[in-house]
Design an enzyme around this catalytic site. Structure first.
Site, PDB file in Angstrom:
ATOM      1  N   SER A   1       0.585   2.322  -9.019  1.00  0.00           N
ATOM      2  CA  SER A   1       2.031   2.323  -8.879  1.00  0.00           C
ATOM      3  C   SER A   1       2.510   1.288  -7.874  1.00  0.00           C
ATOM      4  O   SER A   1       3.664   0.857  -7.912  1.00  0.00           O
ATOM      5  CB  SER A   1       2.534   3.718  -8.481  1.00  0.00           C
ATOM      6  OG  SER A   1       1.902   4.164  -7.301  1.00  0.00           O
TER       7      SER A   1
ATOM      8  N   SER B   1       0.833  -1.195   0.000  1.00  0.00           N
ATOM      9  CA  SER B   1       0.000   0.000   0.000  1.00  0.00           C
ATOM     10  C   SER B   1       0.872   1.251   0.000  1.00  0.00           C
ATOM     11  O   SER B   1       2.027   1.223   0.418  1.00  0.00           O
ATOM     12  CB  SER B   1      -0.914   0.022   1.237  1.00  0.00           C
ATOM     13  OG  SER B   1      -1.587   1.264   1.358  1.00  0.00           O
ATOM     14  N   HIS B   2       0.295   2.359  -0.446  1.00  0.00           N
ATOM     15  CA  HIS B   2       0.989   3.636  -0.403  1.00  0.00           C
ATOM     16  C   HIS B   2       1.050   4.196   1.016  1.00  0.00           C
ATOM     17  O   HIS B   2       1.789   5.142   1.273  1.00  0.00           O
ATOM     18  CB  HIS B   2       0.295   4.647  -1.318  1.00  0.00           C
ATOM     19  CG  HIS B   2       0.582   4.434  -2.767  1.00  0.00           C
ATOM     20  ND1 HIS B   2       0.114   3.349  -3.470  1.00  0.00           N
ATOM     21  CD2 HIS B   2       1.310   5.167  -3.648  1.00  0.00           C
ATOM     22  CE1 HIS B   2       0.533   3.427  -4.726  1.00  0.00           C
ATOM     23  NE2 HIS B   2       1.260   4.522  -4.851  1.00  0.00           N
ATOM     24  N   SER B   3       0.272   3.624   1.906  1.00  0.00           N
ATOM     25  CA  SER B   3       0.221   4.103   3.280  1.00  0.00           C
ATOM     26  C   SER B   3       0.624   2.988   4.242  1.00  0.00           C
ATOM     27  O   SER B   3       0.055   1.891   4.212  1.00  0.00           O
ATOM     28  CB  SER B   3      -1.192   4.583   3.625  1.00  0.00           C
ATOM     29  OG  SER B   3      -1.348   4.762   5.006  1.00  0.00           O
TER      30      SER B   3
END
Length: 245
Positions: A86, A9-11
């Site tokens: 991404s 995840s981006h977080s």
């Protein structure tokens, strides 16, 4: 040993939270988060993803500084679930550094629903292909009878089912997230198309849209080689109250 799962995840908080949630339903499955950048910002980290994949599969990335003595992909494999585009690119890049990426499969699935369904399938002993299928089925349409023109997929058939049954929900909370994950995860590992009250039985999201409370009768229809097993599986879970009060 079960199939392992890596969450990209981006977080960092999202990855950790999703893993914490899934672990409640699959305590025996190795689920590893790889969220955020190395310095704690929003984004993805190739190094974090590699480290998680190496830990999950017990293999060496071949990069300088990677884990030494990697034994190759674990026999049961690893499924990778991502959030945004991404993150997929980062995961794909990480696979290029692994000595043997064959047992690592990327799932095209919603992060939370897909992870929970995959974890439940892995907890039940499904192989890596079935675990990925369970994750991807969680993103399926809520109603399998939607037209093909809408892009819907599911157990749409006019033929009489190979097996069918009716089962009354006896657990107090009915078809909430945990039971839906158990049903969808288990069915995804079977060679059968299953409809439960008109929705795809392998879709966790679809099952939750039923809003089925205690006392609701689930009408289960199944087609395919494992049709009878599928109906028995759902019936067994329902009659046992999904292990809940």
């Amino acid at each position: 040993m079960t199939v392992s799962i890596v969450v990209v995840s981006h977080s960092e908080k999202i990855a950790d939270g999703a893993v914490e949630l899934a672990a409640q339903m699959a305590p025996d499955v190795m689920i590893l988060p790889a969220g955020g950048t190395d310095d704690g910002r929003i984004g993805t980290s190739l190094e974090k993803v590699l480290a998680a994949l190496e830990q999950a599969g017990g293999q060496d990335s071949g990069q300088e500084g990677g884990q030494a003595g990697g034994a190759g992909v674990a026999a049961n494999g690893t499924v990778v679930i991502t959030d945004l585009g991404s993150a997929v690119m980062t995961a794909e890049s990480a696979l290029e550094f692994l000595e043997n990426p064959a047992g690592v499969l990327l799932a095209d699935a919603p992060l939370v629903e897909g992870l929970v369904a995959a974890a439940v399938a892995a907890q039940g002993g499904a192989d890596v292909q079935a675990v990925r299928k369970a994750a991807e089925a969680a993103g399926g349409p809520a109603h399998p009878t939607e037209s093909a023109a809408s892009g819907a997929v599911g157990p749409v058939t006019s033929a009489a089912p190979d097996s069918a049954g009716d089962f009354e929900l006896v657990n107090q909370a009915g078809m909430h997230a945990r039971p839906a994950a158990k049903v969808a995860g288990g069915l995804a590992s079977l060679d059968a198309e299953v409809s439960i009250n008109g929705v795809d039985g392998a879709s966790m999201t679809g099952l939750m849209t039923l809003g089925a409370g205690k006392g609701t009768v689930l009408h289960v229809e199944a087609w395919g080689p494992d049709a009878e097993r599928a109906v028995e599986y759902v019936g067994g879970l329902v009659e046992a109250g999904f292990g809940e009060p």
